[in-house]
Scaffold this motif. Structure first.
Motif, mmCIF file in Angstrom:
data_model
loop_
_atom_site.group_PDB
_atom_site.id
_atom_site.type_symbol
_atom_site.label_atom_id
_atom_site.label_comp_id
_atom_site.label_asym_id
_atom_site.label_seq_id
_atom_site.Cartn_x
_atom_site.Cartn_y
_atom_site.Cartn_z
ATOM 1 N N ALA A 176 0.838 -1.203 0.000
ATOM 2 C CA ALA A 176 0.000 0.000 0.000
ATOM 3 C C ALA A 176 0.871 1.250 0.000
ATOM 4 N N LEU B 164 2.124 1.741 -3.487
ATOM 5 C CA LEU B 164 1.061 2.236 -4.358
ATOM 6 C C LEU B 164 0.746 3.700 -4.068
ATOM 7 N N LEU C 108 0.862 6.357 -7.047
ATOM 8 C CA LEU C 108 -0.317 7.177 -7.334
ATOM 9 C C LEU C 108 -0.039 8.661 -7.095
ATOM 10 N N THR C 109 0.743 8.974 -6.070
ATOM 11 C CA THR C 109 1.100 10.375 -5.811
ATOM 12 C C THR C 109 1.937 10.938 -6.948
ATOM 13 N N GLY D 11 -8.390 9.927 -1.329
ATOM 14 C CA GLY D 11 -8.730 8.960 -2.366
ATOM 15 C C GLY D 11 -7.554 8.082 -2.727
ATOM 16 N N ILE D 12 -6.361 8.675 -2.799
ATOM 17 C CA ILE D 12 -5.156 7.905 -3.094
ATOM 18 C C ILE D 12 -4.930 6.844 -2.012
ATOM 19 N N THR E 251 -7.119 5.483 -0.008
ATOM 20 C CA THR E 251 -8.161 4.453 -0.073
ATOM 21 C C THR E 251 -7.906 3.483 -1.214
ATOM 22 N N VAL E 252 -7.590 4.033 -2.386
ATOM 23 C CA VAL E 252 -7.320 3.188 -3.552
ATOM 24 C C VAL E 252 -6.100 2.301 -3.292
ATOM 25 N N ALA E 253 -5.062 2.857 -2.677
ATOM 26 C CA ALA E 253 -3.839 2.090 -2.414
ATOM 27 C C ALA E 253 -4.109 0.937 -1.457
ATOM 28 N N LEU F 184 -7.043 -0.545 -0.740
ATOM 29 C CA LEU F 184 -7.937 -1.536 -1.340
ATOM 30 C C LEU F 184 -7.233 -2.334 -2.437
ATOM 31 N N SER F 185 -6.471 -1.650 -3.280
ATOM 32 C CA SER F 185 -5.764 -2.332 -4.370
ATOM 33 C C SER F 185 -4.736 -3.308 -3.821
ATOM 34 N N SER F 186 -4.053 -2.907 -2.748
ATOM 35 C CA SER F 186 -3.066 -3.793 -2.147
ATOM 36 C C SER F 186 -3.740 -5.034 -1.561
#
Length: 381
Positions: A71, A74, A78-79, A108-109, A111-113, A115-117
């Protein structure tokens, strides 16, 4: 260099992600400290266990640490991407980048990181599906046409991929009824003593032409000679810069195997294809087992018909895999034609617990079917 890169990564995340957050100073300090610990995950493992490749802690802790470290990575990626996009938009629209990259976007970054991880970790620890590949081999004897070879690679048997998982991989492999099974390195993470129970199911792998293996770089981190002896005790034929000849009726093919490029650092012989092929039958199709996809052009020049490799884990994340290919001589996943030789690079059956996620790059048990070239005359044997 690995740990230096992670320091740079942490400083960037601190500067561009943590410090601008609309949180109290104490909350930002706590978040900064937590991310610092995550970024130093591998260094902590070295300090505690003496190696970053085999944390001997309960399974759930390995999963949790892997999830959080990935995470962090990610969040970095994403950043960087958001910074790039916001910079372009700001320049073209004459808008402040700060107004574009605000607190909600950073939330949002995160959260996405996270969840994606979690999704990537879940996908990584499943027993992989079967990927079927047909390979046409010039001068393949008719009796070997349709020969089925199952390739396993990068099992990384460890606290993350333990005995229960190994049993299911063995069961799925045997259900394919292969003629031969090959394992192209990185079978383990840990010492023989630590992994004794976890590797035991490998003794149940069955194929009429045998189970053939070569070492990967991770075997050398944990006493490759000792592991070679253990693999042989489990019924594998381990090729150390040598070959064997597989017979069917009056025909034959050669299977050669070489060591890993890291071997000389541990006082052991590095990969030597010339030695591996020495004394092999002339004109016989040759399958080379080599952990890394390195040196494919040299293999082709040595009349190797097919090279089977792993090591890359397929790049693990779709998109980022194109970055990883540059560390592997341009090879990352799947089939390549290298000067007439077929190179197949498996995504791997598992992966290293230090970065245990897969997003868009599935693990695989590879069923390779050899086919005779119908346009060339069959070799007589």
């Amino acid at each position: 260099m690995f740990h230096i890169y992670l320091i740079v990564a942490y400083l960037y995340v601190l500067w561009r992600f943590v410090l601008p957050l609309p949180l109290s100073r104490s909350m930002r300090t706590l978040l900064a400290l937590a991310l610092l610990v995550l970024s130093k995950y591998h260094l902590i493992l070295i300090l505690v266990f003496g190696t970053m490749f085999s944390p001997e802690v309960p399974h759930v802790y390995v999963l949790a640490a892997g999830w959080l470290f990935c995470a962090f990575v990610l969040i970095l990626v994403l950043t960087l991407l958001v910074d790039l996009v916001c910079s372009v938009v700001a320049i073209r629209g004459n808008i402040s980048q700060k107004s574009l990259f605000g607190g909600r976007l950073r939330a949002g970054i995160a959260t996405v990181a996270l969840l994606s991880s979690a999704v990537g970790l879940y996908q990584a620890v499943q027993v992989p599906g079967v990927r079927r590949v047909e390979v046409t081999v010039e001068n393949l004897p008719q009796s070997f046409d349709g020969l089925r070879i199952v390739q396993l690679t990068d099992l990384h048997i460890s606290r993350m991929f333990s005995a229960d998982w190994v049993e299911r991989v063995v069961s799925r492999t045997n259900s394919l009824n292969p003629d031969a099974i090959v394992i192209t390195g990185d079978l383990i993470d840990g010492t023989v003593q630590a992994r004794m129970n976890d590797i035991a199911p490998l003794s149940e792998l069955k194929a009429p032409l045998g189970v053939i293996a070569v070492p990967g770089n991770h075997e050398y981190y944990f006493d490759a000679d000792q592991w070679t002896a253990e693999f042989r005790r489990l019924g594998m034929r381990v090729l150390i810069n040598e070959h064997l000849v597989l017979q069917r009726d009056a025909s034959s093919i050669t299977v050669a195997g070489v060591t890993d490029e890291v071997a000389p650092a541990f006082g052991l012989p590095g990969p030597d294809l010339r030695q591996a092929l020495s004394g092999s039958p002339k004109g016989t199709p040759t399958i080379l087992l080599k952990h890394r996809p390195f040196g494919a052009a040299e293999s082709a020049a040595s009349s190797v018909s097919v090279q089977l490799s792993g090591h890359t884990h397929g790049g693990m994340i779709r998109g980022l895999d194109q970055v990883a290919r540059y560390a592997n001589q341009g090879f990352i996943s799947g089939r390549y034609n290298v000067d007439g030789m077929t190179l197949y690079v498996s995504n791997g059956t598992a992966l290293w617990n230090g970065f245990p996620i897969r997003l868009g790059v599935p693990a695989e048990i590879t069923e390779i079917v050899l086919r005779a070239d119908r346009h060339t005359p069959q070799a007589s044997n």
